[in-house]
Design a protein around this motif. Sequence first.
Motif, PDB file in Angstrom:
ATOM      1  N   TRP A   1       2.843 -10.090  12.907  1.00 46.40           N
ATOM      2  CA  TRP A   1       2.649  -9.039  11.901  1.00 46.40           C
ATOM      3  C   TRP A   1       3.903  -8.184  11.896  1.00 46.40           C
ATOM      4  N   ILE A   2       4.411  -7.920  10.685  1.00 45.04           N
ATOM      5  CA  ILE A   2       5.537  -6.999  10.520  1.00 45.04           C
ATOM      6  C   ILE A   2       5.215  -6.056   9.368  1.00 45.04           C
ATOM      7  N   GLY A   3       5.813  -4.873   9.416  1.00 49.09           N
ATOM      8  CA  GLY A   3       5.637  -3.897   8.348  1.00 49.09           C
ATOM      9  C   GLY A   3       6.942  -3.207   8.036  1.00 49.09           C
ATOM     10  N   SER A   4       7.117  -2.859   6.761  1.00 51.40           N
ATOM     11  CA  SER A   4       8.365  -2.225   6.323  1.00 51.40           C
ATOM     12  C   SER A   4       8.543  -0.826   6.911  1.00 51.40           C
ATOM     13  N   MET A   5       7.487  -0.293   7.560  1.00 50.76           N
ATOM     14  CA  MET A   5       7.561   1.061   8.114  1.00 50.76           C
ATOM     15  C   MET A   5       7.944   1.084   9.586  1.00 50.76           C
ATOM     16  N   MET A   6       8.194  -0.106  10.188  1.00 57.03           N
ATOM     17  CA  MET A   6       8.545  -0.133  11.614  1.00 57.03           C
ATOM     18  C   MET A   6       9.432  -1.332  11.924  1.00 57.03           C
ATOM     19  N   THR A   7      10.091  -1.292  13.075  1.00 59.02           N
ATOM     20  CA  THR A   7      11.025  -2.361  13.449  1.00 59.02           C
ATOM     21  C   THR A   7      10.419  -3.355  14.435  1.00 59.02           C
ATOM     22  N   TYR A   8       9.193  -3.144  14.866  1.00 60.22           N
ATOM     23  CA  TYR A   8       8.591  -3.975  15.906  1.00 60.22           C
ATOM     24  C   TYR A   8       7.952  -5.228  15.312  1.00 60.22           C
ATOM     25  N   LEU A   9       8.169  -6.385  15.944  1.00 58.14           N
ATOM     26  CA  LEU A   9       7.514  -7.643  15.584  1.00 58.14           C
ATOM     27  C   LEU A   9       6.289  -7.805  16.481  1.00 58.14           C
ATOM     28  N   TRP A  10       5.104  -7.727  15.892  1.00 56.84           N
ATOM     29  CA  TRP A  10       3.855  -7.889  16.629  1.00 56.84           C
ATOM     30  C   TRP A  10       3.555  -9.378  16.744  1.00 56.84           C
ATOM     31  N   VAL A  11       3.187  -9.821  17.927  1.00 58.80           N
ATOM     32  CA  VAL A  11       2.851 -11.233  18.162  1.00 58.80           C
ATOM     33  C   VAL A  11       1.387 -11.300  18.583  1.00 58.80           C
ATOM     34  N   TYR A  12       0.632 -12.107  17.838  1.00 69.85           N
ATOM     35  CA  TYR A  12      -0.804 -12.252  18.077  1.00 69.85           C
ATOM     36  C   TYR A  12      -1.133 -13.461  18.944  1.00 69.85           C
ATOM     37  N   ASP A  13      -2.183 -13.299  19.740  1.00 65.25           N
ATOM     38  CA  ASP A  13      -2.818 -14.378  20.496  1.00 65.25           C
ATOM     39  C   ASP A  13      -4.315 -14.103  20.393  1.00 65.25           C
ATOM     40  N   GLY A  14      -5.080 -15.054  19.850  1.00 66.73           N
ATOM     41  CA  GLY A  14      -6.466 -14.714  19.608  1.00 66.73           C
ATOM     42  C   GLY A  14      -7.461 -15.831  19.796  1.00 66.73           C
ATOM     43  N   GLU A  15      -8.749 -15.425  19.665  1.00 69.38           N
ATOM     44  CA  GLU A  15      -9.847 -16.364  19.818  1.00 69.38           C
ATOM     45  C   GLU A  15     -10.947 -16.033  18.814  1.00 69.38           C
TER      46      GLU A  15
ATOM     47  N   SER B   1       0.830  -1.199   0.000  1.00 70.51           N
ATOM     48  CA  SER B   1       0.000   0.000   0.000  1.00 70.51           C
ATOM     49  C   SER B   1       0.866   1.252   0.000  1.00 70.51           C
ATOM     50  N   GLU B   2       0.203   2.380  -0.211  1.00 73.22           N
ATOM     51  CA  GLU B   2       0.805   3.698  -0.025  1.00 73.22           C
ATOM     52  C   GLU B   2       0.193   4.241   1.252  1.00 73.22           C
ATOM     53  N   MET B   3       0.986   4.396   2.296  1.00 76.16           N
ATOM     54  CA  MET B   3       0.470   4.852   3.586  1.00 76.16           C
ATOM     55  C   MET B   3       0.775   6.327   3.792  1.00 76.16           C
ATOM     56  N   PRO B   4      -0.211   7.090   4.262  1.00 74.93           N
ATOM     57  CA  PRO B   4       0.036   8.505   4.532  1.00 74.93           C
ATOM     58  C   PRO B   4       1.212   8.686   5.494  1.00 74.93           C
ATOM     59  N   GLY B   5       2.149   9.512   5.093  1.00 78.39           N
ATOM     60  CA  GLY B   5       3.290   9.814   5.945  1.00 78.39           C
ATOM     61  C   GLY B   5       4.385   8.764   5.933  1.00 78.39           C
ATOM     62  N   CYS B   6       4.111   7.601   5.331  1.00 72.22           N
ATOM     63  CA  CYS B   6       5.104   6.518   5.318  1.00 72.22           C
ATOM     64  C   CYS B   6       5.534   6.143   3.907  1.00 72.22           C
ATOM     65  N   GLY B   7       4.798   6.591   2.906  1.00 70.66           N
ATOM     66  CA  GLY B   7       5.099   6.211   1.534  1.00 70.66           C
ATOM     67  C   GLY B   7       4.679   4.774   1.273  1.00 70.66           C
ATOM     68  N   SER B   8       5.406   4.132   0.402  1.00 66.97           N
ATOM     69  CA  SER B   8       5.102   2.749   0.034  1.00 66.97           C
ATOM     70  C   SER B   8       5.421   1.820   1.203  1.00 66.97           C
ATOM     71  N   ALA B   9       4.507   0.895   1.473  1.00 66.33           N
ATOM     72  CA  ALA B   9       4.696  -0.015   2.611  1.00 66.33           C
ATOM     73  C   ALA B   9       4.351  -1.442   2.213  1.00 66.33           C
ATOM     74  N   THR B  10       5.089  -2.374   2.780  1.00 66.75           N
ATOM     75  CA  THR B  10       4.812  -3.803   2.634  1.00 66.75           C
ATOM     76  C   THR B  10       4.583  -4.367   4.024  1.00 66.75           C
ATOM     77  N   THR B  11       3.559  -5.200   4.154  1.00 65.63           N
ATOM     78  CA  THR B  11       3.268  -5.837   5.436  1.00 65.63           C
ATOM     79  C   THR B  11       3.185  -7.343   5.245  1.00 65.63           C
ATOM     80  N   MET B  12       3.448  -8.083   6.325  1.00 64.03           N
ATOM     81  CA  MET B  12       3.332  -9.542   6.293  1.00 64.03           C
ATOM     82  C   MET B  12       2.692 -10.003   7.593  1.00 64.03           C
ATOM     83  N   MET B  13       1.609 -10.763   7.454  1.00 61.70           N
ATOM     84  CA  MET B  13       0.934 -11.331   8.611  1.00 61.70           C
ATOM     85  C   MET B  13       0.961 -12.852   8.468  1.00 61.70           C
TER      86      MET B  13
END
Length: 160
Positions: A83-97, A56-68
């Motif tokens: 979840w990771i995104g090319s616009m940040m360095t944080y690795l998000w870890v999901y736990d869900g129901e 996508s093209e994200m406002p303020g971030c330009g072109s972005a790639t994400t992977m879930m």
Amino acid sequence: MNTEPQNEHNWLQKLVGEWTYETEATMEPDNPPEKFGGIESVRSLGELWVLAEGQSEMPGCGSATTMMTLGYDPQKKRYVGTWIGSMMTYLWVYDGEMDAEQRVLTLNAEGPDMTAEGKMAKYKDVIEFKSDDHRVLTSHVLGDDGQWHKFMTANYRRKQ
């Protein structure tokens, strides 16, 4: 190690395919929501995992790639993923129901607070199927007031 897919794994397979999406997100508190769109390609890894790559093209971030990544852990009886995104360095870890009707998957995570540098916050991403070809993702953050605040809504439509 050979695990047979369970109903929970089969549910995740509904995500597989090519999607377009339109997003409305509040990027900064007290600012009006911004709109952007993109594409997502979701594929299966075996019958146990799905991998979703977005562009996508994200406002303020330009072109972005994400992977879930999403799967189901039968021992924990919980949905799991990252979840990771090319616009940040944080690795998000999901736990869900899943809800009782098997229409809504709620994924909980902890990550950087978007309003306070160095602080962490609780988040939830909610995936709801409206039909086989339309799903909605809403993202919420738990505020200091103890309430969940929605900051993003994305409508995904399967490419025909």
